[in-house]
Design a protein around this motif. Structure first.
Motif, PDB file in Angstrom:
ATOM      1  N   LYS A  92      17.221  16.458  31.404  1.00  0.00           N
ATOM      2  CA  LYS A  92      16.599  17.232  30.333  1.00  0.00           C
ATOM      3  C   LYS A  92      17.428  17.134  29.050  1.00  0.00           C
ATOM      4  CE  LYS A  92      15.432  22.049  29.220  1.00  0.00           C
ATOM      5  NZ  LYS A  92      15.361  23.439  29.731  1.00  0.00           N
ATOM      6  N   SER A  93      18.732  17.318  29.150  1.00  0.00           N
ATOM      7  CA  SER A  93      19.596  17.264  27.967  1.00  0.00           C
ATOM      8  C   SER A  93      19.617  15.872  27.353  1.00  0.00           C
ATOM      9  CB  SER A  93      21.026  17.682  28.340  1.00  0.00           C
ATOM     10  OG  SER A  93      21.057  19.019  28.794  1.00  0.00           O
ATOM     11  N   THR A  94      19.626  14.847  28.205  1.00  0.00           N
ATOM     12  CA  THR A  94      19.654  13.473  27.715  1.00  0.00           C
ATOM     13  C   THR A  94      18.356  13.127  26.995  1.00  0.00           C
ATOM     14  OG1 THR A  94      21.122  12.814  29.519  1.00  0.00           O
ATOM     15  CG2 THR A  94      19.920  11.059  28.387  1.00  0.00           C
ATOM     16  N   ALA A  95      17.236  13.566  27.542  1.00  0.00           N
ATOM     17  CA  ALA A  95      15.942  13.298  26.909  1.00  0.00           C
ATOM     18  C   ALA A  95      15.879  13.921  25.524  1.00  0.00           C
ATOM     19  CB  ALA A  95      14.807  13.830  27.783  1.00  0.00           C
ATOM     20  N   TYR A  96      16.445  15.108  25.374  1.00  0.00           N
ATOM     21  CA  TYR A  96      16.478  15.762  24.064  1.00  0.00           C
ATOM     22  C   TYR A  96      17.427  15.036  23.102  1.00  0.00           C
ATOM     23  CZ  TYR A  96      14.293  19.876  26.255  1.00  0.00           C
ATOM     24  OH  TYR A  96      13.455  20.729  26.916  1.00  0.00           O
ATOM     25  N   ALA A  97      18.589  14.632  23.636  1.00  0.00           N
ATOM     26  CA  ALA A  97      19.655  14.135  22.760  1.00  0.00           C
ATOM     27  C   ALA A  97      19.401  12.736  22.219  1.00  0.00           C
ATOM     28  CB  ALA A  97      20.985  14.157  23.514  1.00  0.00           C
ATOM     29  N   LEU A  98      18.690  11.894  22.984  1.00  0.00           N
ATOM     30  CA  LEU A  98      18.554  10.487  22.597  1.00  0.00           C
ATOM     31  C   LEU A  98      17.245  10.165  21.883  1.00  0.00           C
ATOM     32  CD1 LEU A  98      20.009   8.571  25.688  1.00  0.00           C
ATOM     33  CD2 LEU A  98      21.166   9.359  23.625  1.00  0.00           C
ATOM     34  N   ALA A  99      16.281  11.059  21.900  1.00  0.00           N
ATOM     35  CA  ALA A  99      15.003  10.780  21.246  1.00  0.00           C
ATOM     36  C   ALA A  99      15.079  11.113  19.764  1.00  0.00           C
ATOM     37  CB  ALA A  99      13.877  11.581  21.901  1.00  0.00           C
ATOM     38  N   PHE A 100      14.420  10.310  18.933  1.00  0.00           N
ATOM     39  CA  PHE A 100      14.327  10.636  17.518  1.00  0.00           C
ATOM     40  C   PHE A 100      13.621  11.977  17.352  1.00  0.00           C
ATOM     41  CE2 PHE A 100      14.421   5.933  16.209  1.00  0.00           C
ATOM     42  CZ  PHE A 100      15.775   6.003  15.933  1.00  0.00           C
ATOM     43  N   THR A 101      14.158  12.814  16.494  1.00  0.00           N
ATOM     44  CA  THR A 101      13.518  14.103  16.261  1.00  0.00           C
ATOM     45  C   THR A 101      12.125  13.905  15.691  1.00  0.00           C
ATOM     46  OG1 THR A 101      13.687  16.225  15.134  1.00  0.00           O
ATOM     47  CG2 THR A 101      14.561  14.315  13.959  1.00  0.00           C
ATOM     48  N   ARG A 102      11.204  14.679  16.167  1.00  0.00           N
ATOM     49  CA  ARG A 102       9.817  14.606  15.695  1.00  0.00           C
ATOM     50  C   ARG A 102       9.461  15.832  14.861  1.00  0.00           C
ATOM     51  NH1 ARG A 102       6.144  12.046  18.622  1.00  0.00           N
ATOM     52  NH2 ARG A 102       4.994  13.914  19.229  1.00  0.00           N
ATOM     53  N   THR A 103      10.466  16.625  14.522  1.00  0.00           N
ATOM     54  CA  THR A 103      10.236  17.848  13.760  1.00  0.00           C
ATOM     55  C   THR A 103      10.383  17.567  12.271  1.00  0.00           C
ATOM     56  OG1 THR A 103      11.155  19.145  15.586  1.00  0.00           O
ATOM     57  CG2 THR A 103      10.934  20.233  13.447  1.00  0.00           C
ATOM     58  N   PRO A 104       9.321  17.706  11.496  1.00  0.00           N
ATOM     59  CA  PRO A 104       9.419  17.468  10.055  1.00  0.00           C
ATOM     60  C   PRO A 104      10.119  18.624   9.352  1.00  0.00           C
ATOM     61  CG  PRO A 104       7.210  18.173  10.617  1.00  0.00           C
ATOM     62  CD  PRO A 104       7.970  18.072  11.917  1.00  0.00           C
ATOM     63  N   GLY A 105      10.226  18.533   8.052  1.00  0.00           N
ATOM     64  CA  GLY A 105      10.933  19.550   7.287  1.00  0.00           C
ATOM     65  C   GLY A 105      10.131  20.805   7.047  1.00  0.00           C
ATOM     66  N   PHE A 106       8.948  20.903   7.634  1.00  0.00           N
ATOM     67  CA  PHE A 106       8.131  22.111   7.519  1.00  0.00           C
ATOM     68  C   PHE A 106       7.699  22.498   8.922  1.00  0.00           C
ATOM     69  CE2 PHE A 106       5.528  18.357   7.081  1.00  0.00           C
ATOM     70  CZ  PHE A 106       4.481  18.577   7.969  1.00  0.00           C
ATOM     71  N   GLN A 107       7.401  23.757   9.133  1.00  0.00           N
ATOM     72  CA  GLN A 107       7.022  24.223  10.461  1.00  0.00           C
ATOM     73  C   GLN A 107       5.506  24.195  10.656  1.00  0.00           C
ATOM     74  OE1 GLN A 107       9.183  24.760  12.935  1.00  0.00           O
ATOM     75  NE2 GLN A 107      10.682  23.980  11.460  1.00  0.00           N
ATOM     76  N   THR A 108       4.800  25.019   9.926  1.00  0.00           N
ATOM     77  CA  THR A 108       3.341  25.027  10.003  1.00  0.00           C
ATOM     78  C   THR A 108       2.797  24.416   8.726  1.00  0.00           C
ATOM     79  OG1 THR A 108       3.345  27.040  11.328  1.00  0.00           O
ATOM     80  CG2 THR A 108       1.277  26.465  10.232  1.00  0.00           C
ATOM     81  N   PRO A 109       1.905  23.401   8.825  1.00  0.00           N
ATOM     82  CA  PRO A 109       1.353  22.822   7.608  1.00  0.00           C
ATOM     83  C   PRO A 109       0.687  23.891   6.753  1.00  0.00           C
ATOM     84  CG  PRO A 109       0.774  21.500   9.531  1.00  0.00           C
ATOM     85  CD  PRO A 109       1.386  22.780  10.046  1.00  0.00           C
ATOM     86  N   SER A 110       1.255  24.154   5.574  1.00  0.00           N
ATOM     87  CA  SER A 110       0.751  25.228   4.727  1.00  0.00           C
ATOM     88  C   SER A 110      -0.674  25.000   4.272  1.00  0.00           C
ATOM     89  CB  SER A 110       1.665  25.378   3.504  1.00  0.00           C
ATOM     90  OG  SER A 110       1.739  24.163   2.786  1.00  0.00           O
TER      91      SER A 110
END
Length: 454
Positions: A92-110
């Motif tokens: 679980k930790s490895t899957a989180y650590a090695l994948a490119f983040t998919r979280t953009p600079g905004f949370q909910t599209p305004s």
């Protein structure tokens, strides 16, 4: 979902990430290479370590979303009901650590706060015929719809290349429909009249060979006394080898100054020439990504986690299909994983009803005698099927990361600047990583992308 940012990595760190990814994918390939419809025929549950089985067995879908995928519901406190084995926690930790983040600079599209179906950042004419997902994408990156927005909305000269004549004809009809709508809008609201010329997209019917240059793509859109016209290549979403073709045109053609490409359908990449592209990845042991792994990389992790949190009856589809596979193998052993056309409202069917309809769809007698006790026993393992599929989804972003990292390294090997950014909301658009490359420093391009939603 947490992860690593490509922008924060040096060239050497990117190469090391590729090494780590190939090692991890080799270690857990049996999970990624499995077909969930063979859960019962191939005893997939039995392939997991016993300690993993004990930790995952009995977890309901919301618990899987929270504990395994790391996506708890709003306000939910993460609590493990037992001590998990270190090997599963390490996965679980490895899957989180090695994948490119998919979280953009905004949370909910305004843009969707007032109306979840209509982007406030597009006027009504540009929203027509466009689903919310695509509204979000074209405004952030701003196929058919993207070129229409860039030309008629932004006033750019745009050439749109499509291999299907019917789609081109439909796009041209939509162009004219949008032009008429814009003219009516301008008559009603003269103050919003666009300054400068308005150009419709120039549509071309042409298949692009990923291994050869497309001269049509590079021809200028209009005669100009000025020389040295610069081109931007964009793809949203550039399916399979089309992403590769865009990269090669960018590298080989001096007319092309920049590239912005969001790929998809990785399973359609050619075995020769589609992946790997970089010399570095091609030289690593375990770099191979067969069809099944590339197909799994196209799943929507965030969307599935949301389905797990809701624990709807639609989650039983994989279990039903896996049970059907056992009946098919018993009736015709040589028939493996046949395509079953969509059976409507699966969640409302008894398992034997689903199996009968499935048999009919693969050309077998729907009245074959069924072992109802065996089918009920399979149905009782629905949560195990969901748990195994969730494990595969947890690892799937690592495959996508390796594919995109290979493209970054390829561009760097060719001497160009390249970065990868999460540009869309992953809940709306699962393939949300845009590959940006220029033949000059990237600072200005990044500024535009990152301030778009501010």
């Amino acid at each position: 979902m947490p992860g690593v940012s490509a922008r924060g990595l040096s060239h050497e760190e990117r190469r090391q990430l590729a090494v780590n990814l190939t090692r991890v994918l080799t270690l857990y390939r049996s999970i990624l290479d499995a077909y969930i419809i063979e859960f019962f025929t191939d005893n997939l549950w039995g392939t997991l370590p016993c300690s993993w089985q004990e930790a995952l067995d009995g977890l309901n879908p919301p618990q899987l979303a929270t504990l395994l995928l790391g996506m708890p519901g709003e306000g939910e406190v993460v609590r493990y009901r037992s001590v998990w084995p270190l090997t599963l926690l390490a996965l679980k930790s490895t899957a989180y650590a090695l994948a490119f983040t998919r979280t953009p600079g905004f949370q909910t599209p305004s843009e969707f706060l007032e109306n979840p179906s209509q982007s406030s950042r597009l006027t009504a004419p540009f929203r027509k015929h466009v689903r919310p997902k695509k509204q979000h994408e074209i405004r952030r990156l701003g196929e058919g719809h993207l070129s229409r927005f860039m030309s008629l909305g932004l006033g750019l000269m745009v050439k749109s290349i499509e291999g299907d004549q019917r789609l081109v004809e439909r796009a041209q009809r939509l162009d004219q429909e949008l032009l008429q709508a814009l003219e009516k809008e301008e008559k009603r609201n003269p103050q919003v009249v666009q300054t400068g010329p308005r150009h419709s997209p120039h549509h071309v019917v042409r298949w692009v060979d990923p291994m050869a240059l497309c001269e049509e793509l590079l021809l200028p859109l209009e005669n100009s006394p000025q020389s040295g016209a610069r081109l931007l290549l964009t793809g949203l979403h550039a399916c399979g080898d089309l992403s590769v073709a865009l990269l090669r045109h960018f590298c080989c053609c001096p007319e092309v100054a920049a590239l912005a490409s969001v790929g998809c359908c990785y399973m359609k990449l050619s075995d020769a020439g589609g992946y790997p592209l970089s010399q570095w990845v091609a030289g690593l042991p375990g770099y191979e990504l067969p069809y099944r792994l590339r197909e799994g990389a196209c799943h929507a992790l965030e969307e599935y986690a949301e389905r797990l949190q809701k624990a709807g009856p639609g989650l039983r589809t994989h279990c039903y299909r896996a049970a059907l596979e056992t009946v098919i193998r018993h009736a015709r052993p040589e028939l493996r994983r046949p395509g079953v056309q969509g059976i409507p409202r699966v969640h409302e069917l008894k398992i034997e009803e689903y199996v009968q309809r499935g048999l009919q769809r693969v050309g077998l007698d729907p009245q074959l005698p069924l072992n109802l006790a065996a089918l009920r026993a399979h149905q009782a393992q629905e949560n195990r099927v969901v748990a195994f599929f969730s494990l595969a989804l947890l690892l799937a972003p690592l495959v996508e990361t390796l594919i995109l990292l290979d493209r970054l390294l390829y561009l760097q090997e060719q001497g160009f600047h390249a970065e990868l950014l999460p540009i869309f909301s992953p809940e709306l658009s699962p393939r949300n990583l845009v590959l940006v490359a220029t033949k000059r420093p990237l600072g200005e391009a990044f500024s535009v992308l990152e301030t778009e939603d501010s």
